[in-house]
Motif scaffolding. Structure first.
Motif, PDB file in Angstrom:
ATOM      1  N   SER A 132       0.817  -1.228   0.000  1.00  0.00           N
ATOM      2  CA  SER A 132       0.000   0.000   0.000  1.00  0.00           C
ATOM      3  C   SER A 132       0.839   1.260   0.000  1.00  0.00           C
ATOM      4  CB  SER A 132      -0.928   0.001   1.229  1.00  0.00           C
ATOM      5  OG  SER A 132      -1.830  -1.071   1.169  1.00  0.00           O
ATOM      6  N   GLY A 133       2.156   1.123  -0.012  1.00  0.00           N
ATOM      7  CA  GLY A 133       3.045   2.291  -0.058  1.00  0.00           C
ATOM      8  C   GLY A 133       3.248   2.984   1.272  1.00  0.00           C
ATOM      9  N   VAL A 134       2.924   2.296   2.372  1.00  0.00           N
ATOM     10  CA  VAL A 134       3.129   2.875   3.713  1.00  0.00           C
ATOM     11  C   VAL A 134       4.451   2.333   4.251  1.00  0.00           C
ATOM     12  CG1 VAL A 134       2.167   3.189   6.022  1.00  0.00           C
ATOM     13  CG2 VAL A 134       0.640   2.988   4.050  1.00  0.00           C
ATOM     14  N   ASN A 135       5.536   3.029   3.930  1.00  0.00           N
ATOM     15  CA  ASN A 135       6.865   2.554   4.308  1.00  0.00           C
ATOM     16  C   ASN A 135       7.373   3.305   5.535  1.00  0.00           C
ATOM     17  OD1 ASN A 135       7.107   0.767   2.007  1.00  0.00           O
ATOM     18  ND2 ASN A 135       7.385   2.611   0.767  1.00  0.00           N
ATOM     19  N   THR A 136       6.814   2.980   6.659  1.00  0.00           N
ATOM     20  CA  THR A 136       7.255   3.584   7.915  1.00  0.00           C
ATOM     21  C   THR A 136       7.165   2.545   9.026  1.00  0.00           C
ATOM     22  OG1 THR A 136       6.935   5.428   9.439  1.00  0.00           O
ATOM     23  CG2 THR A 136       4.950   4.461   8.506  1.00  0.00           C
ATOM     24  N   LYS A 137       7.881   2.800  10.111  1.00  0.00           N
ATOM     25  CA  LYS A 137       7.928   1.847  11.221  1.00  0.00           C
ATOM     26  C   LYS A 137       6.538   1.667  11.827  1.00  0.00           C
ATOM     27  CE  LYS A 137      10.165   1.012  15.670  1.00  0.00           C
ATOM     28  NZ  LYS A 137      11.050   1.541  16.737  1.00  0.00           N
ATOM     29  N   PHE A 138       6.221   0.394  12.215  1.00  0.00           N
ATOM     30  CA  PHE A 138       4.936   0.125  12.851  1.00  0.00           C
ATOM     31  C   PHE A 138       5.136  -0.825  14.032  1.00  0.00           C
ATOM     32  CE2 PHE A 138       5.558  -3.333   9.898  1.00  0.00           C
ATOM     33  CZ  PHE A 138       5.092  -4.450  10.574  1.00  0.00           C
ATOM     34  N   GLU A 139       4.208  -0.783  14.956  1.00  0.00           N
ATOM     35  CA  GLU A 139       4.144  -1.721  16.070  1.00  0.00           C
ATOM     36  C   GLU A 139       2.713  -2.237  16.143  1.00  0.00           C
ATOM     37  OE1 GLU A 139       6.827  -2.558  17.697  1.00  0.00           O
ATOM     38  OE2 GLU A 139       8.169  -0.999  16.906  1.00  0.00           O
ATOM     39  N   PHE A 140       2.531  -3.465  16.668  1.00  0.00           N
ATOM     40  CA  PHE A 140       1.195  -4.054  16.678  1.00  0.00           C
ATOM     41  C   PHE A 140       0.934  -4.788  17.989  1.00  0.00           C
ATOM     42  CE2 PHE A 140       4.031  -7.282  15.080  1.00  0.00           C
ATOM     43  CZ  PHE A 140       3.611  -8.438  15.730  1.00  0.00           C
ATOM     44  N   SER A 141      -0.344  -5.028  18.243  1.00  0.00           N
ATOM     45  CA  SER A 141      -0.749  -5.809  19.413  1.00  0.00           C
ATOM     46  C   SER A 141      -2.176  -6.281  19.209  1.00  0.00           C
ATOM     47  CB  SER A 141      -0.646  -4.956  20.682  1.00  0.00           C
ATOM     48  OG  SER A 141      -1.100  -5.695  21.805  1.00  0.00           O
ATOM     49  N   ILE A 142      -2.482  -7.467  19.792  1.00  0.00           N
ATOM     50  CA  ILE A 142      -3.871  -7.940  19.810  1.00  0.00           C
ATOM     51  C   ILE A 142      -4.384  -7.773  21.228  1.00  0.00           C
ATOM     52  CG2 ILE A 142      -5.368  -9.954  19.644  1.00  0.00           C
ATOM     53  CD1 ILE A 142      -3.828 -10.863  17.246  1.00  0.00           C
ATOM     54  N   TYR A 143      -5.528  -7.076  21.356  1.00  0.00           N
ATOM     55  CA  TYR A 143      -6.154  -6.833  22.656  1.00  0.00           C
ATOM     56  C   TYR A 143      -7.350  -7.762  22.834  1.00  0.00           C
ATOM     57  CZ  TYR A 143      -3.644  -2.625  24.158  1.00  0.00           C
ATOM     58  OH  TYR A 143      -2.694  -1.743  24.607  1.00  0.00           O
ATOM     59  N   ASN A 144      -7.547  -8.221  24.070  1.00  0.00           N
ATOM     60  CA  ASN A 144      -8.695  -9.052  24.426  1.00  0.00           C
ATOM     61  C   ASN A 144      -9.541  -8.264  25.426  1.00  0.00           C
ATOM     62  OD1 ASN A 144     -10.551 -10.941  25.183  1.00  0.00           O
ATOM     63  ND2 ASN A 144      -9.071 -12.402  26.037  1.00  0.00           N
ATOM     64  N   ASN A 145     -10.698  -7.793  24.955  1.00  0.00           N
ATOM     65  CA  ASN A 145     -11.577  -6.976  25.810  1.00  0.00           C
ATOM     66  C   ASN A 145     -10.816  -5.806  26.447  1.00  0.00           C
ATOM     67  OD1 ASN A 145     -13.882  -8.581  25.327  1.00  0.00           O
ATOM     68  ND2 ASN A 145     -13.225 -10.056  26.904  1.00  0.00           N
ATOM     69  N   ASN A 146     -10.102  -5.065  25.565  1.00  0.00           N
ATOM     70  CA  ASN A 146      -9.352  -3.847  25.952  1.00  0.00           C
ATOM     71  C   ASN A 146      -8.135  -4.119  26.823  1.00  0.00           C
ATOM     72  OD1 ASN A 146     -11.174  -2.144  24.563  1.00  0.00           O
ATOM     73  ND2 ASN A 146     -12.568  -2.174  26.329  1.00  0.00           N
ATOM     74  N   LEU A 147      -7.713  -5.364  26.900  1.00  0.00           N
ATOM     75  CA  LEU A 147      -6.486  -5.696  27.629  1.00  0.00           C
ATOM     76  C   LEU A 147      -5.484  -6.316  26.665  1.00  0.00           C
ATOM     77  CD1 LEU A 147      -8.000  -7.288  30.879  1.00  0.00           C
ATOM     78  CD2 LEU A 147      -7.025  -4.998  30.628  1.00  0.00           C
ATOM     79  N   LEU A 167      -4.564  -4.034  16.899  1.00  0.00           N
ATOM     80  CA  LEU A 167      -4.153  -2.632  16.946  1.00  0.00           C
ATOM     81  C   LEU A 167      -2.789  -2.474  16.283  1.00  0.00           C
ATOM     82  CD1 LEU A 167      -6.233  -2.918  19.393  1.00  0.00           C
ATOM     83  CD2 LEU A 167      -5.094  -0.924  20.344  1.00  0.00           C
ATOM     84  N   VAL A 168      -2.696  -1.512  15.390  1.00  0.00           N
ATOM     85  CA  VAL A 168      -1.420  -1.191  14.729  1.00  0.00           C
ATOM     86  C   VAL A 168      -1.145   0.294  14.955  1.00  0.00           C
ATOM     87  CG1 VAL A 168      -0.114  -1.167  12.576  1.00  0.00           C
ATOM     88  CG2 VAL A 168      -1.828  -2.950  12.971  1.00  0.00           C
ATOM     89  N   THR A 169       0.049   0.609  15.477  1.00  0.00           N
ATOM     90  CA  THR A 169       0.415   1.998  15.738  1.00  0.00           C
ATOM     91  C   THR A 169       1.663   2.370  14.947  1.00  0.00           C
ATOM     92  OG1 THR A 169       0.805   3.632  17.479  1.00  0.00           O
ATOM     93  CG2 THR A 169       1.899   1.523  17.747  1.00  0.00           C
ATOM     94  N   PHE A 170       1.795   3.657  14.616  1.00  0.00           N
ATOM     95  CA  PHE A 170       2.905   4.170  13.808  1.00  0.00           C
ATOM     96  C   PHE A 170       3.625   5.274  14.596  1.00  0.00           C
ATOM     97  CE2 PHE A 170      -0.308   2.440  11.059  1.00  0.00           C
ATOM     98  CZ  PHE A 170       0.403   1.684  10.150  1.00  0.00           C
ATOM     99  N   PRO A 171       4.748   4.936  15.263  1.00  0.00           N
ATOM    100  CA  PRO A 171       5.461   5.917  16.098  1.00  0.00           C
ATOM    101  C   PRO A 171       5.946   7.133  15.320  1.00  0.00           C
ATOM    102  CG  PRO A 171       6.297   3.686  16.459  1.00  0.00           C
ATOM    103  CD  PRO A 171       5.405   3.627  15.283  1.00  0.00           C
TER     104      PRO A 171
END
Length: 527
Positions: A204-219, A253-257
């Motif tokens: 998709s052309g998004v070439n930047t650092k990412f971090e991810f996590s799977i949350y279970n009921n907001n945890l 959840l995927v975040t981009f610092p």
């Protein structure tokens, strides 16, 4: 009118420049917001695709595992008819009867509950088949009562096959119920998730650092990258692993610092160009405005120069005319003493005008570098004494005094005696002119290293800080109320500056308003 036009012009230019800068800022903010929206759109698509793919991958792995187990047991499935459907059509004219039947059969493979989990001991994995038969009877009396009797049809067509829709529905219901009780780390690994997200983002052309996590009921769960930190502005989420009711207790959840840095990098080239062009416009505007202001100042200074020059020529011309009229008087023309006195007045006034013209021509030649300056060794004290002699008559007329403090031991310098005498004379004349009371002037000399310092100190009007910075400019004169209260045209100190510079020296002034001025000249000595 000219002043009003100038002010309106400056105002319009300033407003235009401010408008350009504001438009640039608005464009940048709009572009940044558009990029942010596009980024959000692409990321939402990516994480949605990732969620769909990991769920499909889980279903495929589960189905593959079932098939391997089913094939390895070699068990014959138990078959049950769960639906049988008949359709009879009779044509009275031709006496032909068509019977269509459709049967749905389920096949239970009796998969051992230990293969899954004790919680699923009542579950059965089934597949579904369909058997469709079309029979045609000619000239036979068949009705609803004997449809099921054993009659031999004239034509019989039989078709069988899997019911993929029922198979898939049964499998999906079964596997989702089973998978919902498994821990998340058994359903997907963080390595698999990282590779899949990275691949989708790159496509998709998004070439930047990412971090991810799977949350279970907001945890947060254990399936996450090492540096994941939730950031409201840069984190995007989507449901993952939905159940049979379409609900999900898990969120990907995927975040981009470095989101802002990435968005700005897409605007950096056009932004840099925009800043450069804006700076060019700003510099050009500042330069133009400065030139306009300087031109106005020069115009005012030149007007002052013309007024003062006219005033200084007007007095000698008037004096010469009066002297000539007096000489023509029959009573005076025979008086030799008075004639000689009037002739001397004419000569002095003529000399005064000549000196003014020479001063202007000297500056003009110096600017064009046409002034021939030949330098020779001279004793600076002799030059100063010669200059004092030149102003003695003016000083005596004002009843002033000049005190010399010659403390310099080494006094030999390489100068042009004529021009440097004029330099000292100009400074002394200024000291006399700008002393409202009886002129009291002191001249000091001293040696500092390989230099000789000449200081000419007076107790006159002094000057402001602004005047001190501009006093050596051509035509510049500080206003002191009536511009004619002190005669001059702003050329003398400009000439002083040019001559001192040509002798590799320095000249500057120290002054305080109302307390007098000190002109300081530094010249290199001959070793």
């Amino acid at each position: 009118m000219n002043k009003l036009f100038f002010r309106v012009l400056v105002l319009l230019m300033s407003l235009s420049l401010i408008g350009i800068i504001l438009v640039q800022v608005y464009w940048f903010n709009t572009s940044f917001k558009n990029n942010d929206e596009q980024f959000k759109f692409h990321v939402k698509q990516v994480i949605g695709s990732v969620a769909d793919k990991i769920q499909k991958q889980e279903a495929y792995n589960f189905y593959d595992k079932i098939n391997h187990y089913r094939d390895s047991t070699g068990k014959v499935p138990k078959k049950d008819d769960i639906l049988e459907f008949y359709y009879v059509q009779k044509n009275p004219r031709t006496n032909k009867t068509i019977i269509y039947s459709n049967s749905i059969i389920s096949e239970d493979y009796n998969i051992s509950p230990t293969f899954f989990d004790k919680k699923f001991d009542s579950e059965k994995f089934k597949s579904f088949n369909s058997k469709r038969v079309t029979e045609v009877y000619n000239n036979n009396s068949i009705d609803k009562s004997n449809v099921t009797q054993s009659l031999i049809p004239d034509i019989r067509i039989e078709k069988t096959g899997n019911l993929d829709v029922l198979d898939n529905a049964s499998f999906e219901i079964f596997y989702k119920d089973f998978a919902s009780v498994l821990p998340i780390q058994e359903r997907v690994s963080k390595e698999t998730l990282n590779k899949l997200i990275k691949k989708e983002l790159e496509e998709s052309g998004v070439n930047t650092k990412f971090e991810f996590s799977i949350y279970n009921n907001n945890l947060a769960t254990n399936v996450k990258s090492n540096e994941f930190k939730y950031n409201k502005e840069a984190t995007y989420s989507t449901p993952v692993f939905t159940d049979n009711e379409g609900n999900s207790k898990y969120q990907l959840l995927v975040t981009f610092p470095h989101k802002k840095k990435f968005l700005l990098s897409e605007l950096v080239s056009i932004t840099v160009l925009s800043i450069i062009f804006t700076l060019i416009i700003l510099i050009a505007y500042s330069s133009a405005l400065n030139q306009l202001i300087r031109q106005r100042q020069i115009s005012e200074i030149k007007n002052d120069f013309i007024n003062n020059m006219t005033h200084e020529f007007k007095t000698p011309i008037a004096t010469i005319n009066l002297a000539l009229d007096a000489i023509r008087n029959p009573k005076i023309i025979d008086d030799r003493e008075k004639v000689l006195r009037y002739l001397q007045m004419i000569k002095d006034e003529n000399k005064r005008m000549h000196a003014q013209v020479e001063n202007v021509l000297r500056i003009s030649k110096l600017e064009k570098k046409e002034l021939n300056i030949i330098k020779e060794s001279h004793n600076i004290h002799d030059i100063i004494n010669d200059a004092i002699e030149h102003v003695n008559l003016i000083l005596e007329d004002r009843e002033g005094t000049i005190k010399s403090h010659f403390d310099a031991v080494r006094t030999t310098v390489l100068i042009n005696d004529v021009h440097f005498t004029n330099v000292i004379v100009n400074i002394l004349e200024n000291a006399i002119k700008y002393s409202p009371n009886v002129p009291e002037i002191e001249i000091f000399t001293e040696n500092i290293k390989d230099m000789i310092i000449i200081k000419v100190k007076d107790k006159g009007l002094g000057m402001s800080k602004i005047a001190q910075k501009r006093i050596f400019e051509k035509f510049y004169r500080e206003h002191t109320g009536d511009i004619h209260n002190v005669k001059g045209h702003g050329l003398g100190l400009s000439y002083v500056k040019r001559i001192v510079d040509d002798h590799n020296g320095q000249v500057y002034v120290e002054s305080e308003k109302g307390k007098g001025s000190t002109f300081i000249i530094k010249l290199p000595l001959i070793n």
